[in-house]
Design a protein around this motif. Structure first.
Motif, PDB file in Angstrom:
ATOM      1  N   ARG A   1       0.841  -1.194   0.000  1.00  0.00           N
ATOM      2  CA  ARG A   1       0.000   0.000   0.000  1.00  0.00           C
ATOM      3  C   ARG A   1       0.876   1.245   0.000  1.00  0.00           C
ATOM      4  O   ARG A   1       2.097   1.165   0.072  1.00  0.00           O
ATOM      5  N   SER A   2       0.237   2.394  -0.078  1.00  0.00           N
ATOM      6  CA  SER A   2       0.975   3.649  -0.165  1.00  0.00           C
ATOM      7  C   SER A   2       1.786   3.887   1.100  1.00  0.00           C
ATOM      8  O   SER A   2       1.452   3.428   2.190  1.00  0.00           O
ATOM      9  N   GLU A   3       2.873   4.654   0.923  1.00  0.00           N
ATOM     10  CA  GLU A   3       3.736   5.003   2.051  1.00  0.00           C
ATOM     11  C   GLU A   3       3.623   6.498   2.314  1.00  0.00           C
ATOM     12  O   GLU A   3       3.539   7.290   1.388  1.00  0.00           O
ATOM     13  N   VAL A   4       3.633   6.867   3.585  1.00  0.00           N
ATOM     14  CA  VAL A   4       3.550   8.268   3.962  1.00  0.00           C
ATOM     15  C   VAL A   4       4.743   8.618   4.833  1.00  0.00           C
ATOM     16  O   VAL A   4       5.180   7.833   5.663  1.00  0.00           O
ATOM     17  N   ARG A   5       5.300   9.807   4.614  1.00  0.00           N
ATOM     18  CA  ARG A   5       6.407  10.316   5.428  1.00  0.00           C
ATOM     19  C   ARG A   5       6.079  11.741   5.876  1.00  0.00           C
ATOM     20  O   ARG A   5       5.587  12.543   5.091  1.00  0.00           O
ATOM     21  N   ARG A   6       6.343  12.036   7.139  1.00  0.00           N
ATOM     22  CA  ARG A   6       6.284  13.412   7.655  1.00  0.00           C
ATOM     23  C   ARG A   6       7.701  13.940   7.576  1.00  0.00           C
ATOM     24  O   ARG A   6       8.599  13.449   8.260  1.00  0.00           O
ATOM     25  N   LEU A   7       7.935  14.932   6.686  1.00  0.00           N
ATOM     26  CA  LEU A   7       9.299  15.385   6.439  1.00  0.00           C
ATOM     27  C   LEU A   7       9.712  16.542   7.335  1.00  0.00           C
ATOM     28  O   LEU A   7      10.885  16.868   7.417  1.00  0.00           O
ATOM     29  N   GLN A   8       8.746  17.181   7.964  1.00  0.00           N
ATOM     30  CA  GLN A   8       9.081  18.303   8.840  1.00  0.00           C
ATOM     31  C   GLN A   8       7.920  18.518   9.803  1.00  0.00           C
ATOM     32  O   GLN A   8       6.762  18.256   9.460  1.00  0.00           O
TER      33      GLN A   8
ATOM     34  N   ARG B   1      -9.163   4.595   1.688  1.00  0.00           N
ATOM     35  CA  ARG B   1      -9.743   4.957   0.399  1.00  0.00           C
ATOM     36  C   ARG B   1      -9.582   6.447   0.112  1.00  0.00           C
ATOM     37  O   ARG B   1      -9.553   6.850  -1.053  1.00  0.00           O
ATOM     38  N   ALA B   2      -9.491   7.265   1.136  1.00  0.00           N
ATOM     39  CA  ALA B   2      -9.319   8.700   0.927  1.00  0.00           C
ATOM     40  C   ALA B   2      -7.848   9.096   0.812  1.00  0.00           C
ATOM     41  O   ALA B   2      -7.488   9.899  -0.051  1.00  0.00           O
TER      42      ALA B   2
ATOM     43  N   ALA C   1      -1.113  -0.506  -8.809  1.00  0.00           N
ATOM     44  CA  ALA C   1      -2.119  -0.317  -9.846  1.00  0.00           C
ATOM     45  C   ALA C   1      -3.480  -0.750  -9.315  1.00  0.00           C
ATOM     46  O   ALA C   1      -3.591  -1.693  -8.541  1.00  0.00           O
ATOM     47  N   GLY C   2      -4.505  -0.038  -9.724  1.00  0.00           N
ATOM     48  CA  GLY C   2      -5.851  -0.345  -9.277  1.00  0.00           C
ATOM     49  C   GLY C   2      -6.287   0.433  -8.060  1.00  0.00           C
ATOM     50  O   GLY C   2      -7.460   0.385  -7.679  1.00  0.00           O
ATOM     51  N   GLN C   3      -5.361   1.161  -7.426  1.00  0.00           N
ATOM     52  CA  GLN C   3      -5.754   1.950  -6.263  1.00  0.00           C
ATOM     53  C   GLN C   3      -6.685   3.073  -6.703  1.00  0.00           C
ATOM     54  O   GLN C   3      -6.439   3.763  -7.688  1.00  0.00           O
ATOM     55  N   GLU C   4      -7.755   3.263  -5.951  1.00  0.00           N
ATOM     56  CA  GLU C   4      -8.705   4.333  -6.230  1.00  0.00           C
ATOM     57  C   GLU C   4      -8.821   5.246  -5.018  1.00  0.00           C
ATOM     58  O   GLU C   4      -8.649   4.811  -3.874  1.00  0.00           O
ATOM     59  N   TRP C   5      -9.106   6.510  -5.292  1.00  0.00           N
ATOM     60  CA  TRP C   5      -9.405   7.464  -4.233  1.00  0.00           C
ATOM     61  C   TRP C   5     -10.838   7.918  -4.384  1.00  0.00           C
ATOM     62  O   TRP C   5     -11.260   8.330  -5.467  1.00  0.00           O
ATOM     63  N   VAL C   6     -11.596   7.859  -3.302  1.00  0.00           N
ATOM     64  CA  VAL C   6     -12.948   8.393  -3.323  1.00  0.00           C
ATOM     65  C   VAL C   6     -12.859   9.922  -3.356  1.00  0.00           C
ATOM     66  O   VAL C   6     -11.799  10.499  -3.070  1.00  0.00           O
ATOM     67  N   PRO C   7     -13.944  10.622  -3.708  1.00  0.00           N
ATOM     68  CA  PRO C   7     -13.888  12.101  -3.715  1.00  0.00           C
ATOM     69  C   PRO C   7     -13.455  12.632  -2.347  1.00  0.00           C
ATOM     70  O   PRO C   7     -14.001  12.244  -1.317  1.00  0.00           O
ATOM     71  N   HIS C   8     -12.469  13.501  -2.369  1.00  0.00           N
ATOM     72  CA  HIS C   8     -11.953  14.080  -1.129  1.00  0.00           C
ATOM     73  C   HIS C   8     -11.185  15.356  -1.466  1.00  0.00           C
ATOM     74  O   HIS C   8     -11.055  15.735  -2.621  1.00  0.00           O
ATOM     75  N   TRP C   9     -10.658  15.995  -0.458  1.00  0.00           N
ATOM     76  CA  TRP C   9      -9.826  17.171  -0.667  1.00  0.00           C
ATOM     77  C   TRP C   9      -8.767  17.221   0.428  1.00  0.00           C
ATOM     78  O   TRP C   9      -8.791  16.449   1.382  1.00  0.00           O
TER      79      TRP C   9
ATOM     80  N   MET D   1     -10.672  12.963  -7.236  1.00  0.00           N
ATOM     81  CA  MET D   1     -10.705  11.511  -7.078  1.00  0.00           C
ATOM     82  C   MET D   1      -9.839  10.933  -8.177  1.00  0.00           C
ATOM     83  O   MET D   1      -9.475  11.643  -9.124  1.00  0.00           O
ATOM     84  N   GLY D   2      -9.456   9.669  -8.071  1.00  0.00           N
ATOM     85  CA  GLY D   2      -8.568   9.141  -9.098  1.00  0.00           C
ATOM     86  C   GLY D   2      -8.421   7.639  -9.051  1.00  0.00           C
ATOM     87  O   GLY D   2      -8.880   6.957  -8.124  1.00  0.00           O
ATOM     88  N   LEU D   3      -7.749   7.128 -10.092  1.00  0.00           N
ATOM     89  CA  LEU D   3      -7.466   5.709 -10.238  1.00  0.00           C
ATOM     90  C   LEU D   3      -6.062   5.551 -10.798  1.00  0.00           C
ATOM     91  O   LEU D   3      -5.727   6.147 -11.827  1.00  0.00           O
TER      92      LEU D   3
END
Length: 282
Positions: free
Chosen positions: A16-23, A255-256, A35-43, A83-85
């Motif tokens: 799955r996706s990786e997240v880093r806090r850089l500061q 999903r968001a 591939a195939g990851q989707e994001w529901v509508p968000h901001w 949103m995206g795929l």
């Protein structure tokens, strides 16, 4: 004796996706590579700057359909619904996917004398897109943005005459304040705002780009993310933010944002200099 860095076999991309806090100021980086990851509508409440290193992404940005390919850079203004795929490009069996996203607060940009684009947009800058795989510290992000931002294009927004009416603006404010007060159900939101569910749906669809239920869910997820950053336990956060249970909360959070609440907590506690795992170049 440890291996020489160049002799190590690249590790496979995580599931799955990786997240880093850089500061500590809130600068964040996320790498998407499935591939195939989707994001529901968000901001997001901060600027989002992305680079398609490999693969491609089909997305909707404030109602505009975009098809991003390797070499494209994407800027998303704060508060803009999208949103995206994620997809591979070429032979799915061998193709790699890597999309790097940076989430950059306005104060951070201002502190480094960096100027955001006039609005959301896309530019095709292959060399800069490839360099995005190296963004693992605040300094490398600052240097990268100092080169990328002056070249970023923008997309046309709605015509100046196509804006919410005063009554619609007032309703949008009521919706936000009610949600902030813990009104999580659409029927309750309509009663609080003194309008029908149909009117609520009409205004939300037109000016927020999502149904009222989606809007309320995203607000709950943002609240949850802030509570997690304050070190509240995930189970407690799930209950406080109106999710049925922790598993339900985790599914929508991923999903968001692309990663789980546990990933986010780990990113908050991980040293800023932690390197990304190696992913083979396409």
């Amino acid at each position: 004796m440890p291996d020489h860095p160049q002799s190590r076999a690249p590790r496979p991309a995580p599931a799955r996706s990786e997240v880093r806090r850089l500061q500590l100021s809130g600068l964040e980086a996320v790498r998407h590579h499935q591939a195939g990851q989707e994001w529901v509508p968000h901001w997001h409440t901060e600027w989002s700057f992305g680079a398609v290193v490999s693969g491609q992404c089909r997305c909707s940005l404030a109602g505009r359909l975009l098809h991003l390919r390797a070499g494209d850079l994407l800027a998303i203004a704060p508060g803009e619904v999208h949103m995206g795929l994620v997809e591979t490009q070429g032979d799915a069996a061998t193709a790699t996917v890597l999309i790097v996203m940076l989430y950059v607060p306005d104060p951070w940009l201002q502190a480094h004398a960096l100027h955001a684009p006039h609005g959301s947009g896309v530019s095709h800058l292959p060399a800069l897109a490839q360099r995005a795989r190296e963004l693992d510290t605040a300094d490398t992000v600052r240097q990268w943005l100092s080169e990328a931002l002056p070249q970023w294009g923008t997309t046309d927004g709605p015509p100046a005459t196509d804006r919410p009416s005063p009554a619609e603006k007032a309703l949008l404010r009521q919706m936000r304040h009610a949600a902030q007060d813990g009104v999580w159900q659409v029927a309750d939101l309509a009663r609080r705002c003194g309008v029908s569910r149909e009117r609520l749906h009409q205004v939300a669809r037109r000016w927020l780009g999502m149904a009222p239920s989606d809007y309320l869910r995203v607000l709950r997820l943002h609240q949850a993310r802030e509570l997690l950053a304050e070190q509240h336990p995930p189970a407690q956060v799930a209950a406080e933010c109106g999710f049925a249970d922790q598993a339900h909360f985790t599914r929508w959070f991923r999903r968001a944002f692309g990663y789980t609440p546990g990933d986010w907590l780990a990113a908050l506690s991980r040293p800023a200099a932690t390197p990304w795992p190696e992913i083979p170049a396409p």
